[in-house]
Design an enzyme around this catalytic site. Structure first.
Site, PDB file in Angstrom:
ATOM      1  N   SER A 198      -9.194   1.190   3.579  1.00 57.77           N
ATOM      2  CA  SER A 198      -8.619   2.105   2.736  1.00 57.77           C
ATOM      3  C   SER A 198      -7.339   1.477   1.805  1.00 57.77           C
ATOM      4  CB  SER A 198      -7.762   3.420   3.433  1.00 57.77           C
ATOM      5  OG  SER A 198      -6.870   2.924   4.516  1.00 57.77           O
ATOM      6  N   SER A 227      -9.284  -0.989   7.780  1.00 55.91           N
ATOM      7  CA  SER A 227      -8.713  -0.914   6.125  1.00 55.91           C
ATOM      8  C   SER A 227      -8.255  -2.026   5.705  1.00 55.91           C
ATOM      9  CB  SER A 227      -7.662   0.383   6.234  1.00 55.91           C
ATOM     10  OG  SER A 227      -8.395   1.813   6.316  1.00 55.91           O
ATOM     11  N   LYS A 244       1.015  -1.249   0.055  1.00 54.42           N
ATOM     12  CA  LYS A 244       0.008   0.075   0.020  1.00 54.42           C
ATOM     13  C   LYS A 244       0.898   1.161   0.053  1.00 54.42           C
ATOM     14  CE  LYS A 244      -3.877   1.806   3.008  1.00 54.42           C
ATOM     15  NZ  LYS A 244      -4.603   1.568   4.108  1.00 54.42           N
TER      16      LYS A 244
END
Lengths: 392, 392
Positions: free
Chosen positions: A109, A133, A32
């Site tokens: 996220s 997330s 990420k």
């Protein structure tokens, strides 16, 4: 299934070979875009973040750990801006596709990480989980995904959101791969799967859609069958999970504002409206409200300690629904995010490990069953996931 | 002075010839990117506005009017996003330069229009003024700039912000050009300059920096000399201008939220943090707060009617300071915007015309003196500006 280029950052893909001969040799991973990769800007899903921060000189701990263990980095993935957003929307870089539910949101996220793993573009992906997330995109994309115990996996070199909520987690498509990554990231061998009881939180299940409850029933029965049956419980008094959710919002947002406000004041950065709005309201949280929220948090911790410290595992739906369609209005997204927040607050408030298992399908779309245990028993959750997969 | 390309929208410049032989023949103009130009998207300074709205099929009324009067359109100019922002910052398209104060903000939201005129890139530019968006950049860039009486210049075909505050105004470098545009846009010949008294609002001047007060004193004396001397007055009780400013914020923001919220709910658009934050707080204004603010507004109207309906003109500093430097923090920008808002609320709350005259210089940077009169006497303000220039 096509590899979703939209799951990765635009431009040339960042790649790094793993150390030859390590335990993760032969596996690929993505990170990420909150995790530092030396020599590459950490973008954080926001166009003004990289422009106002130095390019990192070192890898984030978790990136280094996976490389050292032999996995090959194949790219950095799109994230909701500065980790804010639970449904996976990114107004700057685009919303990664949900390969398991075409035309639907991937969850966030850690949206790009889940999207990339679900599409088979890599075997493992690193995400962060402050308010759900990793757990939420794991559920919506049909993956194994874990929020570890707070502090169990170092967040060194990660763009931080909220200090007492931030964790570094990971995704995989199958329990065996998930468990290999778990051993590397938790730095321990997997124990025998065990549980001193399987608690099913009926008040948490009541938050989920009927189709999700039904979809998760067979998996619940399998877990119960493995550990001597299930015990239905209520986590809290009627209406109290809403209080936990609301007060978790206060705790987490107050920390996020403390963390991000110097940057915001300096740069007045661009945001999607909803992210800016949530930060703007975070700025209004008073010390008194923060203190109240933390006292609720202490109650949640004691409740969860009483339930789980003896070795039981707790089962809840990861999300109350399957992946929502693209194109929802903001007020509808808010309503959905609020429902998700109730379920994610339990482990978040108590700093517990939670592993979402891709064991349900409703209307052709995946939904996850979560297992939660007391702090530090993260590897046990991975062992249970593996045992469930092997027993199939 | 270099032509500031940054004042205009990026990409090919939109140009249209004026009708030959009109009263504005030989003059060029630019239009803020809130004004429709047929066949070109109206961007509104926000990347998500044009994408979610149809390309206009007709010119805005004011654009058509200037073209019909013979002026040539030479481009569309950068605006603060959806007209929100008083200092001229645009995080998406960049902040237009202030040719009169290099290294400083141009003021906004009609930032590019003021910048283009100040640099000589065009003779006239259209702006909008809801909370000061023509008056402020006129002051900070050293231009003539007017907010007309509410409704005196049609806002048809203009991206609207707040229905009882929105006006379409214009800029010019000299009073003669300004007056020619005034005749065309107000659709009347200029009257003889006249004023039944010149009121100097001491409480408004007290808001300004000492150097601005000093810089505007000679111009005040000249206006007084033209109309039989000045009369010092107080607009309001001590502290009351702050109330007017705060309640103007409530009125204007509540209208803006009512106007923009359907779009925001549908698109969750990107904004600079400060614009999104202000909209987010606008969403929390209750009907009761809006009613209180409108009752304050009614008091302001009556006070201004008592002062001005008989034909007097009111003098105030347009801005409390000269152009602030680039690179200020958001908290500093907020502080400056708040001070500006106090002065802009007077004409805004009472729907009065206000013309900023570029008659002051402090520290090498311009600052404007504003003349305000009762509703409908807009052309008289332009006539006074012209008489002052001719009397030099």
């Amino acid at each position: 299934m096509e590899f979703p280029a939209e799951a990765f950052l635009p431009g040339p893909r960042v790649t790094l070979p793993g150390t030859p001969g390590g335990p993760l040799a032969g596996l690929t991973f993505a990170a990420k875009d909150l995790f530092d990769v030396a020599g590459h800007p950490t973008g954080g899903g926001n166009p003004d973040w990289a422009a106002s921060h130095p390019t990192p000189a070192r890898h984030a701990w978790a990136v280094r750990r996976l490389l050292d263990a032999g996995a090959e980095l194949v790219g950095k993935t799109v994230t909701c801006e500065i980790s804010l957003g639970i449904l996976g929307f990114n107004p700057h870089e685009g919303t990664p596709p949900n390969p398991a539910a075409p035309g639907c949101l991937p969850g966030g996220s850690s949206s790009g990480s889940a999207s990339a793993v679900a599409a088979g573009a890599c075997d493992i992906a690193l995400g962060t989980d402050s308010g759900g997330s990793v757990r939420v995109p794991a559920s919506l994309c049909g993956l194994y995904g874990m929020r570890p115990t707070l502090g169990a996996v170092s967040v060194e070199g990660v763009l931080r959101q909220a200090e007492t909520f931030d964790t570094a987690g990971w995704f995989a498509r199958d329990a065996a791969t998930f468990a290999r990554a778990a051993s590397a990231l938790l730095n321990e061998a997997l124990p025998e799967p065990s549980a001193a009881g399987v608690l099913v939180a009926e008040d948490a299940f009541a938050i989920a859609d009927a189709e999700v409850r039904e979809a998760l029933a067979p998996a619940l029965a399998r877990i119960g069958g493995m550990f001597g049956g299930v015990t239905p419980i209520a986590l809290a008094e009627p209406g109290e999970l809403e209080v936990w959710g609301n007060q978790r919002n206060i705790c987490q947002r107050a920390e996020a504002w403390r963390n991000f406000s110097p940057w915001i004041d300096r740069c007045n950065p661009r945001f999607g409206f909803s992210a800016a709005r949530n930060l703007a309201f975070a700025a209004t949280i008073t010390p008194e409200q923060f203190a109240v929220a933390n006292s609720v948090r202490a109650r949640v911790v004691e409740r969860m300690r009483a339930l789980l410290e003896g070795g039981a595992i707790l089962c809840i739906p990861t999300t109350p629904f399957t992946a929502p369609p693209l194109g929802l209005s903001l007020s509808e997204l808010d309503r959905q995010s609020g429902r998700i927040g109730l379920l994610c607050s339990i482990a978040g408030m108590a700093s517990l490990p939670q592993l979402s298992l891709p064991l349900g399908t409703a209307g052709g779309k995946p939904c996850g069953l979560s297992i939660i245990c007391w702090r530090g028993a993260d590897a046990r959750l991975a062992a249970i996931a593996l045992a469930l997969e092997n027993a199939r």
